[in-house]
Write an enzyme that holds these catalytic residues in place. Structure first.
Site, mmCIF file in Angstrom:
data_model
loop_
_atom_site.group_PDB
_atom_site.id
_atom_site.type_symbol
_atom_site.label_atom_id
_atom_site.label_comp_id
_atom_site.label_asym_id
_atom_site.label_seq_id
_atom_site.Cartn_x
_atom_site.Cartn_y
_atom_site.Cartn_z
ATOM 1 N N LEU A 211 -15.557 -46.551 -20.210
ATOM 2 C CA LEU A 211 -15.215 -46.049 -19.026
ATOM 3 C C LEU A 211 -14.232 -44.830 -19.146
ATOM 4 O O LEU A 211 -13.318 -44.431 -18.283
ATOM 5 C CB LEU A 211 -14.566 -46.940 -17.961
ATOM 6 N N PHE B 174 -26.456 -42.923 -24.478
ATOM 7 C CA PHE B 174 -25.869 -41.776 -23.726
ATOM 8 C C PHE B 174 -24.671 -41.553 -24.160
ATOM 9 O O PHE B 174 -23.970 -40.435 -24.005
ATOM 10 C CB PHE B 174 -25.856 -42.224 -22.306
ATOM 11 N N SER C 163 -18.663 -34.685 -24.505
ATOM 12 C CA SER C 163 -19.822 -33.910 -24.448
ATOM 13 C C SER C 163 -19.140 -32.408 -23.827
ATOM 14 O O SER C 163 -20.079 -31.670 -23.194
ATOM 15 C CB SER C 163 -20.947 -34.146 -23.812
ATOM 16 N N TYR D 15 -19.442 -30.276 -31.164
ATOM 17 C CA TYR D 15 -20.420 -30.860 -30.093
ATOM 18 C C TYR D 15 -21.699 -30.984 -30.598
ATOM 19 O O TYR D 15 -22.371 -31.910 -30.976
ATOM 20 C CB TYR D 15 -20.122 -30.634 -28.915
ATOM 21 N N ARG E 36 -18.103 -15.375 -21.792
ATOM 22 C CA ARG E 36 -17.459 -16.600 -22.463
ATOM 23 C C ARG E 36 -18.205 -16.314 -23.973
ATOM 24 O O ARG E 36 -19.444 -16.069 -23.997
ATOM 25 C CB ARG E 36 -17.645 -17.783 -22.003
ATOM 26 N N ALA E 37 -17.473 -16.208 -25.168
ATOM 27 C CA ALA E 37 -17.851 -16.321 -26.202
ATOM 28 C C ALA E 37 -18.923 -17.333 -26.524
ATOM 29 O O ALA E 37 -18.763 -18.644 -26.222
ATOM 30 C CB ALA E 37 -16.736 -16.251 -27.392
ATOM 31 N N ASP F 211 -21.731 -17.858 -25.396
ATOM 32 C CA ASP F 211 -22.950 -18.190 -24.200
ATOM 33 C C ASP F 211 -24.055 -17.338 -24.371
ATOM 34 O O ASP F 211 -23.872 -15.907 -24.270
ATOM 35 C CB ASP F 211 -21.947 -17.761 -22.936
HETATM 36 N N1 NAD Z 1 -25.190 -33.679 -18.746
HETATM 37 C C1 NAD Z 1 -25.841 -33.041 -19.233
HETATM 38 O O1 NAD Z 1 -25.985 -31.815 -18.864
HETATM 39 C C2 NAD Z 1 -26.024 -33.015 -20.675
HETATM 40 C C3 NAD Z 1 -26.792 -32.155 -21.400
HETATM 41 C C4 NAD Z 1 -27.126 -32.222 -22.794
HETATM 42 C C5 NAD Z 1 -26.884 -33.719 -23.450
HETATM 43 N N2 NAD Z 1 -25.955 -34.380 -22.725
HETATM 44 C C6 NAD Z 1 -25.806 -35.756 -23.288
HETATM 45 O O2 NAD Z 1 -26.000 -36.824 -22.499
HETATM 46 C C7 NAD Z 1 -25.311 -37.914 -22.457
HETATM 47 C C8 NAD Z 1 -24.723 -38.227 -21.200
HETATM 48 O O3 NAD Z 1 -24.149 -37.141 -20.573
HETATM 49 P P1 NAD Z 1 -23.444 -37.125 -19.120
HETATM 50 O O4 NAD Z 1 -23.242 -35.959 -18.526
HETATM 51 O O5 NAD Z 1 -23.892 -38.408 -18.654
HETATM 52 O O6 NAD Z 1 -22.033 -37.640 -19.703
HETATM 53 P P2 NAD Z 1 -20.692 -38.686 -19.045
HETATM 54 O O7 NAD Z 1 -19.443 -38.317 -19.707
HETATM 55 O O8 NAD Z 1 -20.864 -38.662 -17.609
HETATM 56 O O9 NAD Z 1 -21.086 -40.003 -19.609
HETATM 57 C C9 NAD Z 1 -20.823 -40.554 -20.889
HETATM 58 C C10 NAD Z 1 -20.379 -41.937 -20.743
HETATM 59 O O10 NAD Z 1 -20.151 -42.406 -22.171
HETATM 60 C C11 NAD Z 1 -19.171 -43.325 -22.113
HETATM 61 N N3 NAD Z 1 -18.513 -43.234 -23.388
HETATM 62 C C12 NAD Z 1 -17.811 -41.996 -23.900
HETATM 63 N N4 NAD Z 1 -17.678 -42.606 -25.123
HETATM 64 C C13 NAD Z 1 -17.570 -43.744 -25.435
HETATM 65 C C14 NAD Z 1 -17.451 -44.703 -26.364
HETATM 66 N N5 NAD Z 1 -16.814 -44.464 -27.413
HETATM 67 N N6 NAD Z 1 -17.715 -45.872 -26.121
HETATM 68 C C15 NAD Z 1 -18.370 -46.413 -25.041
HETATM 69 N N7 NAD Z 1 -18.680 -45.564 -24.138
HETATM 70 C C16 NAD Z 1 -18.356 -44.320 -24.301
HETATM 71 C C17 NAD Z 1 -18.340 -42.645 -21.102
HETATM 72 O O11 NAD Z 1 -17.284 -43.585 -20.220
HETATM 73 C C18 NAD Z 1 -19.285 -42.219 -20.017
HETATM 74 O O12 NAD Z 1 -19.594 -43.244 -19.047
HETATM 75 C C19 NAD Z 1 -24.212 -37.426 -23.416
HETATM 76 O O13 NAD Z 1 -24.549 -37.842 -24.878
HETATM 77 C C20 NAD Z 1 -24.220 -35.854 -23.503
HETATM 78 O O14 NAD Z 1 -23.920 -35.150 -24.725
HETATM 79 C C21 NAD Z 1 -25.904 -34.266 -21.427
#
Ligand code: NAD
Length: 328
Positions: A33, A73, A77, A142, A281-282, A284
């Protein structure tokens, strides 16, 4: 089927949880969370509030199988944060995944789907869609951390036979069409919710970073994929990895510029979006669009929300109904 979803309280994860439930599966969520929301986990779904950095606690959850698959997931990020604190990002994302993957091997999980990212490709100097075979050149810790995890998964397959699907998302957007979940990052850095909030007067004028790119209107072009389509791709990917691992790029394949996103929000809401031009932005790239042809060909996946307006519409409905997001 029974699935373990790490990060299931976050934006993408919570939508995949809904898709798995809708398909009749059992789901358990593991999430610390840190950026997710308890309220995003549907009632009736078991939530283990555990940090994946805690190897013993992670293993204890994974031991509660059998799982038909694990969907990973959970991650930090924010590209900008990763530039400010690279070791924190590398440590968090890499070690948490390593703990999870090792537990999966120990407890005989056979399939894992991983949220990878277009940030692996850095800023490709190309305007045509980027295939999964494009050179890997992360331009942030990242992106690098996600590539390191892809390599962990490669070796987990080669040595232990853990099959995986690495799904490299471009920009996930939109919200559950039934209104059960939405996007609520803190801080929010994604363009569509930022544009909607500027239109609703919940934040100052939107900054458009760069209006002099070599694109049709001078602003950056990105590929937006609806979270429900993303969820569908995860379920299809699970069906592909019985006896091999796969890597897919996932996006709509259609690029929309920042100014087109603003126009879409204005068209759907009937209200003006206050915005102002800001310097580039750098790092992009001008254009970043996915070539998802391998995913389409091998799984039959096709995006349902295939226009920007359809994606924006669902995001707008959720944000209008949830002025404080998940209400914290
Ligand atoms: N949203 C996008 O556009 C996008 C694009 C490319 C990749 N991603 C990848 O998709 C995944 C989900 O992205 P999102 O936008 O839903 O992010 P988000 O931050 O909404 O969800 C990430 C979840 O992981 C949980 N979390 C983080 N670290 C943790 C840990 N150490 N232990 C347990 N839980 C943990 C957080 O509490 C959160 O609920 C990420 O891995 C992100 O890198 C997202």
């Amino acid at each position: 089927m029974r699935y373990l979803v790490t990060g299931g309280a976050g934006f993408a994860g919570s939508h995949i949880v809904l898709a798995l439930l809708d398909a009749g599966h059992d789901v358990v969520v593991l999430d610390n969370l840190s950026t997710g929301h308890r309220q995003a986990v549907p009632s009736g779904v078991k939530l283990y509030e555990v940090d994946l950095l805690d190897a013993a606690a992670t293993s204890a959850i994974v031991a509660q199988g059998p799982w038909d698959g694990v969907l990973h997931f959970a991650a930090l990020s924010l590209v900008g944060d990763s530039m400010r604190d690279p070791f924190h990002y590398l440590r968090q994302n890499y070690l948490t995944a390593l703990n999870l993957v090792q537990s999966c091997v120990e407890h005989k999980v056979r399939k894992l789907v991983f949220s990878s990212t277009a940030a692996l490709f850095g800023g490709p100097e190309r305007s045509d869609p980027v295939p999964a075979t494009a050179p890997i050149q992360p331009e942030s810790p990242y992106g690098e951390s996600k590539f390191m995890i892809e390599r962990v998964l490669f070796w987990a397959d080669a040595v232990y036979g853990l099959r995986s699907a690495c799904l490299r998302y471009f920009n996930a957007a939109g919200s559950d069409p039934c209104g059960r979940a939405g996007e609520d990052h803190r801080p929010e850095t994604h363009l569509i919710p930022l544009t909607i909030d500027a239109m609703l007067g919940r934040r100052p004028a939107l900054k458009v970073f760069g209006t002099d790119y070599p694109t049709r209107d001078g602003s950056c072009i990105r590929d937006y994929i609806h979270v429900t389509d993303l969820a569908d791709a995860h379920i299809r990917a699970l069906g592909q990895i019985d006896d091999r691992s796969v890597t897919y790029n996932i996006g709509n394949g259609q690029g929309y510029s920042t100014l087109e996103v603003i126009q879409s929000v204005e068209r759907i809401s009937g209200r003006k979006v206050p915005w102002e031009a800001a310097p580039r932005r750098a790092g992009d790239p001008a254009t970043l669009v996915a070539d998802s042809s391998t995913l389409r060909k091998e799984t039959g996946w096709t995006p349902h929300f295939d226009t920007l307006d359809r994606i924006v519409e669902t995001a707008l409905i959720w944000r209008e109904k949830h002025p404080t997001g998940y209400g914290i």
